[in-house]
Design an enzyme around this catalytic site. Structure first.
Site, PDB file in Angstrom:
ATOM      1  CD  GLU A  34      -2.941   1.126   2.304  1.00  0.00           C
ATOM      2  OE1 GLU A  34      -3.792   0.232   2.212  1.00  0.00           O
ATOM      3  OE2 GLU A  34      -2.906   1.949   3.237  1.00  0.00           O
ATOM      4  NE  ARG A  60      -1.394  35.882 -15.257  1.00  0.00           N
ATOM      5  CZ  ARG A  60      -2.419  36.675 -15.545  1.00  0.00           C
ATOM      6  NH1 ARG A  60      -3.070  36.540 -16.690  1.00  0.00           N
ATOM      7  NH2 ARG A  60      -2.815  37.598 -14.678  1.00  0.00           N
ATOM      8  CD  GLN A  71      17.459  33.410 -12.022  1.00  0.00           C
ATOM      9  OE1 GLN A  71      17.789  33.847 -10.911  1.00  0.00           O
ATOM     10  NE2 GLN A  71      18.312  32.921 -12.884  1.00  0.00           N
TER      11      GLN A  71
END
Ligand SMILES: Cc1cc2nc3c(=O)[nH]c(=O)nc-3n(C[C@H](O)[C@H](O)[C@H](O)COP(=O)(O)OP(=O)(O)OC[C@H]3O[C@@H](n4cnc5c(N)ncnc54)[C@H](O)[C@@H]3O)c2cc1C
Length: 177
Positions: A34, A60, A71
């Site tokens: 798991e 954008r 940066q």
């Protein structure tokens, strides 16, 4: 997160998993699987979201050009990549151990800890980077991703419990020889 009540449950001997008195081993094996595999799908989703984030920030721009030239933006993206790469390698190592039949519970705990924390960090970083767009789900719903990934910090044992498993392994390797 709930109460399990076993009341007059009679189970036939044929239904025993593993051998009688070996329940802990059965549980530990299930936990190894798991903790190794549970969050792998989330890791893939985070990698996809990172790619969408790069594209969105590339497109954008302010008056000077693309957001990616800052940066503060590109380095956060690079750190997201580093976290996901590291988590992926640890998940691979834990899965390889299962393939090889190694009962390495610490490797599974390490993978679970690293993957769960990397995907939460990436959802958080993605939300900070896309800001309003990320909150509104354009192109990634990072507010939802954050809610989805947060449960991974607790499911299959909290981070503190993974650290306990790793600590025990560390101590057995270095102090009990
Ligand atoms: C999304 C999600 C899915 C889940 N799916 C399943 C499922 O399919 N099956 C299932 O059985 N359970 C499932 N769980 C439950 C999950 O395994 C438990 O929530 C988890 O193991 C923590 O147990 P708890 O909630 O009882 O917290 P508690 O054990 O009460 O822990 C509370 C706090 O104490 C800390 N703590 C406890 N013990 C120690 C210790 N020894 N050392 C240091 N700190 C400690 C914990 O880190 C935590 O911060 C799921 C949980 C979530 C959030």
């Amino acid at each position: 997160m709930g109460i399990v009540k076993l009341d007059r449950c009679r189970i036939p001997a044929t239904a025993v998993l593993g051998r009688p008195r070996a329940g802990l081993k059965v549980f530990a094996t299930a936990m190894q699987w798991e903790r190794t595999c549970l969050l792998a799908g989330f890791l893939g989703a985070a990698e996809r979201d990172l790619g969408l984030c790069v594209r969105k920030l590339h497109d954008r721009s302010d008056r000077e050009g693309s957001m990616l030239r800052h940066q503060a933006v590109s380095h956060r993206l690079a750190r997201m990549q580093v976290k996901l790469d590291g988590a992926r390698l640890l998940a691979h190592r834990a899965a390889w151990n299962i393939d090889q039949g190694h009962a390495d519970y610490a490797a599974a705990a390490t993978a679970k800890l690293a993957v769960s924390e990397a995907i939460v960090d990436c959802a958080q970083d993605g939300l900070r980077l896309l800001a309003g767009a990320g909150w509104c789900g354009e192109p990634v719903d990072f507010a939802k991703a954050l809610a989805d990934t947060y449960g991974g910090l607790f499911a299959s044992g909290t981070s503190e419990i993974q650290l306990e498993v790793i600590t025990r392994h560390l101590q057995s390797g270095h102090l009990e020889k």
